[in-house]
Motif scaffolding. Structure first.
Motif, PDB file in Angstrom:
ATOM      1  N   ILE A 207       0.798  -1.208   0.056  1.00 58.80           N
ATOM      2  CA  ILE A 207       0.016  -0.057  -0.062  1.00 58.80           C
ATOM      3  C   ILE A 207       1.058   1.183  -0.092  1.00 58.80           C
ATOM      4  CG2 ILE A 207      -1.860   1.273   1.525  1.00 58.80           C
ATOM      5  CD1 ILE A 207      -3.054  -1.127   2.389  1.00 58.80           C
ATOM      6  N   LEU A 208       1.805   1.293   0.861  1.00 62.46           N
ATOM      7  CA  LEU A 208       2.882   2.364   0.974  1.00 62.46           C
ATOM      8  C   LEU A 208       3.307   2.607  -0.486  1.00 62.46           C
ATOM      9  CD1 LEU A 208       4.399   4.410   2.158  1.00 62.46           C
ATOM     10  CD2 LEU A 208       6.089   2.498   2.903  1.00 62.46           C
ATOM     11  N   GLN A 209       3.582   1.612  -1.160  1.00 58.78           N
ATOM     12  CA  GLN A 209       4.256   1.951  -2.511  1.00 58.78           C
ATOM     13  C   GLN A 209       3.507   2.279  -3.496  1.00 58.78           C
ATOM     14  OE1 GLN A 209       7.527   1.553  -2.861  1.00 58.78           O
ATOM     15  NE2 GLN A 209       7.542   2.307  -5.139  1.00 58.78           N
ATOM     16  N   LYS A 210       2.235   1.909  -3.429  1.00 59.94           N
ATOM     17  CA  LYS A 210       1.218   2.238  -4.280  1.00 59.94           C
ATOM     18  C   LYS A 210       0.766   3.648  -4.077  1.00 59.94           C
ATOM     19  CE  LYS A 210      -1.162  -1.790  -5.402  1.00 59.94           C
ATOM     20  NZ  LYS A 210      -2.600  -2.901  -5.246  1.00 59.94           N
ATOM     21  N   MET A 217       5.175  13.470  -7.470  1.00 59.20           N
ATOM     22  CA  MET A 217       6.198  13.737  -6.979  1.00 59.20           C
ATOM     23  C   MET A 217       7.055  12.396  -6.460  1.00 59.20           C
ATOM     24  SD  MET A 217       6.413  17.056  -7.343  1.00 59.20           S
ATOM     25  CE  MET A 217       7.796  17.565  -6.567  1.00 59.20           C
ATOM     26  N   LYS A 218       6.323  11.147  -6.412  1.00 55.79           N
ATOM     27  CA  LYS A 218       6.851  10.040  -6.067  1.00 55.79           C
ATOM     28  C   LYS A 218       7.159  10.024  -4.693  1.00 55.79           C
ATOM     29  CE  LYS A 218       6.233   8.492 -10.139  1.00 55.79           C
ATOM     30  NZ  LYS A 218       4.653   7.715 -10.390  1.00 55.79           N
ATOM     31  N   ARG A 219       6.627  10.641  -3.753  1.00 53.73           N
ATOM     32  CA  ARG A 219       6.828  10.348  -2.503  1.00 53.73           C
ATOM     33  C   ARG A 219       5.456  10.936  -1.786  1.00 53.73           C
ATOM     34  NH1 ARG A 219       9.852  15.801  -3.760  1.00 53.73           N
ATOM     35  NH2 ARG A 219       8.677  17.227  -3.659  1.00 53.73           N
ATOM     36  N   VAL A 248      -2.056  20.654  -1.267  1.00 54.49           N
ATOM     37  CA  VAL A 248      -0.593  20.395  -0.784  1.00 54.49           C
ATOM     38  C   VAL A 248      -0.487  18.725  -0.995  1.00 54.49           C
ATOM     39  CG1 VAL A 248       1.495  20.339   0.848  1.00 54.49           C
ATOM     40  CG2 VAL A 248      -0.847  22.228   0.830  1.00 54.49           C
ATOM     41  N   ASP A 249      -0.418  18.346  -2.442  1.00 52.57           N
ATOM     42  CA  ASP A 249      -0.619  16.820  -2.890  1.00 52.57           C
ATOM     43  C   ASP A 249       0.364  16.343  -3.813  1.00 52.57           C
ATOM     44  OD1 ASP A 249      -1.560  18.277  -5.039  1.00 52.57           O
ATOM     45  OD2 ASP A 249      -3.303  17.179  -5.071  1.00 52.57           O
ATOM     46  N   GLY A 250       1.373  17.499  -4.170  1.00 54.70           N
ATOM     47  CA  GLY A 250       2.451  16.768  -5.159  1.00 54.70           C
ATOM     48  C   GLY A 250       1.753  16.691  -6.442  1.00 54.70           C
ATOM     49  N   GLY A 251       0.532  17.318  -6.772  1.00 54.27           N
ATOM     50  CA  GLY A 251      -0.160  17.221  -7.830  1.00 54.27           C
ATOM     51  C   GLY A 251      -1.039  16.137  -8.218  1.00 54.27           C
ATOM     52  N   LEU A 252      -1.342  15.217  -6.992  1.00 54.28           N
ATOM     53  CA  LEU A 252      -2.054  14.130  -7.291  1.00 54.28           C
ATOM     54  C   LEU A 252      -3.628  14.487  -7.893  1.00 54.28           C
ATOM     55  CD1 LEU A 252      -2.475  10.944  -6.505  1.00 54.28           C
ATOM     56  CD2 LEU A 252      -3.518  11.821  -4.316  1.00 54.28           C
ATOM     57  N   THR A 253      -4.089  15.385  -7.602  1.00 58.79           N
ATOM     58  CA  THR A 253      -5.501  15.930  -7.981  1.00 58.79           C
ATOM     59  C   THR A 253      -5.583  16.372  -9.304  1.00 58.79           C
ATOM     60  OG1 THR A 253      -5.322  18.051  -6.647  1.00 58.79           O
ATOM     61  CG2 THR A 253      -6.502  16.172  -5.424  1.00 58.79           C
ATOM     62  N   VAL A 254      -4.512  16.778  -9.985  1.00 57.81           N
ATOM     63  CA  VAL A 254      -4.563  16.973 -11.290  1.00 57.81           C
ATOM     64  C   VAL A 254      -4.094  16.224 -12.185  1.00 57.81           C
ATOM     65  CG1 VAL A 254      -4.043  19.526 -10.774  1.00 57.81           C
ATOM     66  CG2 VAL A 254      -2.247  18.155 -11.346  1.00 57.81           C
ATOM     67  N   LYS A 255      -3.739  14.904 -11.673  1.00 53.80           N
ATOM     68  CA  LYS A 255      -3.373  13.692 -12.676  1.00 53.80           C
ATOM     69  C   LYS A 255      -4.298  12.890 -12.840  1.00 53.80           C
ATOM     70  CE  LYS A 255      -0.166   9.741 -11.979  1.00 53.80           C
ATOM     71  NZ  LYS A 255      -1.449   8.840 -11.341  1.00 53.80           N
ATOM     72  N   ALA A 256      -4.737  12.409 -14.123  1.00 52.24           N
ATOM     73  CA  ALA A 256      -5.501  11.466 -14.293  1.00 52.24           C
ATOM     74  C   ALA A 256      -4.920  10.093 -14.364  1.00 52.24           C
ATOM     75  CB  ALA A 256      -5.933  11.485 -15.717  1.00 52.24           C
ATOM     76  N   ALA A 257      -5.419   8.966 -13.912  1.00 53.37           N
ATOM     77  CA  ALA A 257      -5.050   7.917 -13.806  1.00 53.37           C
ATOM     78  C   ALA A 257      -4.555   7.218 -15.384  1.00 53.37           C
ATOM     79  CB  ALA A 257      -5.948   6.729 -13.142  1.00 53.37           C
ATOM     80  N   GLN A 258      -3.490   6.519 -15.282  1.00 53.54           N
ATOM     81  CA  GLN A 258      -3.006   6.221 -16.654  1.00 53.54           C
ATOM     82  C   GLN A 258      -2.407   4.725 -16.433  1.00 53.54           C
ATOM     83  OE1 GLN A 258      -0.654   9.892 -17.171  1.00 53.54           O
ATOM     84  NE2 GLN A 258      -1.366   9.539 -19.684  1.00 53.54           N
ATOM     85  N   PRO A 259      -2.220   4.080 -17.532  1.00 54.47           N
ATOM     86  CA  PRO A 259      -1.660   2.662 -17.288  1.00 54.47           C
ATOM     87  C   PRO A 259      -0.170   2.849 -17.145  1.00 54.47           C
ATOM     88  CG  PRO A 259      -3.062   2.629 -19.336  1.00 54.47           C
ATOM     89  CD  PRO A 259      -3.159   3.975 -18.827  1.00 54.47           C
TER      90      PRO A 259
END
Length: 271
Positions: A207-210, A217-219, A248-259
């Motif tokens: 889960i941590l790695q996911k 930002m990979k962190r 304050v999310d490293g861009g998580l909420t602007v990134k669409a899920a992609q393969p």
């Protein structure tokens, strides 16, 4: 540093995790801080944090007990803070819970407790503090929301996700009503932060790695980063920011899920 020198701040749920980091950053910038705690178990943490910030930053601090979802407790807490420190300039509505329960087995008790802690507390505490802020023609209200307020981050916390969406929308409504009194109302939206609230969830290395891989930002974010955002919104530098959700999310909420293969392979440019 003294961006908030002599300001008086109240942080709900301030004894641990993100709340404690917010207390530290406000104190570092010169604010006198009231540290709200609820349970007897969190009293020692609140007391230790009070002593730490007073010794390290030479400000005034106090620990104050209240269940911020209960009006009587809120009124008593604000009275104590005003008597000991003075009128509150900065209110940080940080108290929150996120019990993991899937929708079909979710209990009414968990639903009600989540909304009481995550939404009703903002209503009660802000309503009480705002009255004095209006008299003083100055105030900063900062609500701690979540990336879950704009994205469905997990299928097993529908109560939490919807409560944080409510908190973010309440932020916008209060910004409109209170802005004319020179009161800024904003919110901060963290992504997953490794606090004690997430400790059990992040114990699983998969889960941590996911979580890390899902973030651009990979962190993971840190507690201090949330504190930094709160300090900015509480400062004079943010006087014209109102009704805003600062992610304050490293861009998580602007990134669409992609393969993953789309993310891992470079695409050759064609001329």
């Amino acid at each position: 540093m003294s961006k908030l020198k002599n300001r008086i701040a109240l942080v709900t749920g301030g004894a641990r995790g993100i709340g404690a980091a917010i207390v530290m950053r406000l104190a570092e910038e010169g604010a006198n801080v009231a540290i709200n705690y609820t349970s007897p178990g969190s009293f020692e943490k609140a007391k230790a944090l009070k002593e730490t910030v007073e010794e390290r930053f030479h400000i005034q601090a106090m620990a104050v007990k209240a269940n911020v979802g209960i009006k009587e407790d809120v009124d008593k807490m604000i009275d104590e803070v005003e008597r000991e420190l003075g009128s509150i300039d900065i209110l940080v509505n940080n108290a929150g819970i996120a019990p993991f329960e899937p929708f079909l087995t979710l209990s009414e008790e968990t639903w009600d407790k989540t909304y009481l802690t995550n939404v009703k507390s903002i209503f009660l505490t802000t309503q009480r503090v705002a009255k004095k802020m209006i008299e003083n023609k100055y105030g900063k209200v900062i609500n701690i929301s979540s990336t879950a307020s704009v994205l469905v981050t997990s299928p097993v916390i529908p109560h939490y996700i919807s409560s944080k969406a409510a908190a973010s929308h309440l932020t916008k409504a209060l910004a409109i009503e209170l802005g004319k009194h020179n009161i800024n109302v904003n919110a901060v939206g963290p992504s997953t932060v490794a606090t004690d609230m997430c400790e059990e969830y992040l114990e699983d290395p998969r889960i941590l790695q996911k979580e890390i891989e899902a973030n651009p930002m990979k962190r993971l974010g840190t507690e201090k980063q949330i504190g930094d955002a709160v300090v900015f919104l509480a400062s004079e530098e943010a006087m014209q920011i109102n009704g805003h959700l600062l992610m304050v999310d490293g861009g998580l909420t602007v990134k669409a899920a992609q393969p993953e293969d789309h993310m891992d392979h470079e695409i050759e440019a064609t001329v």
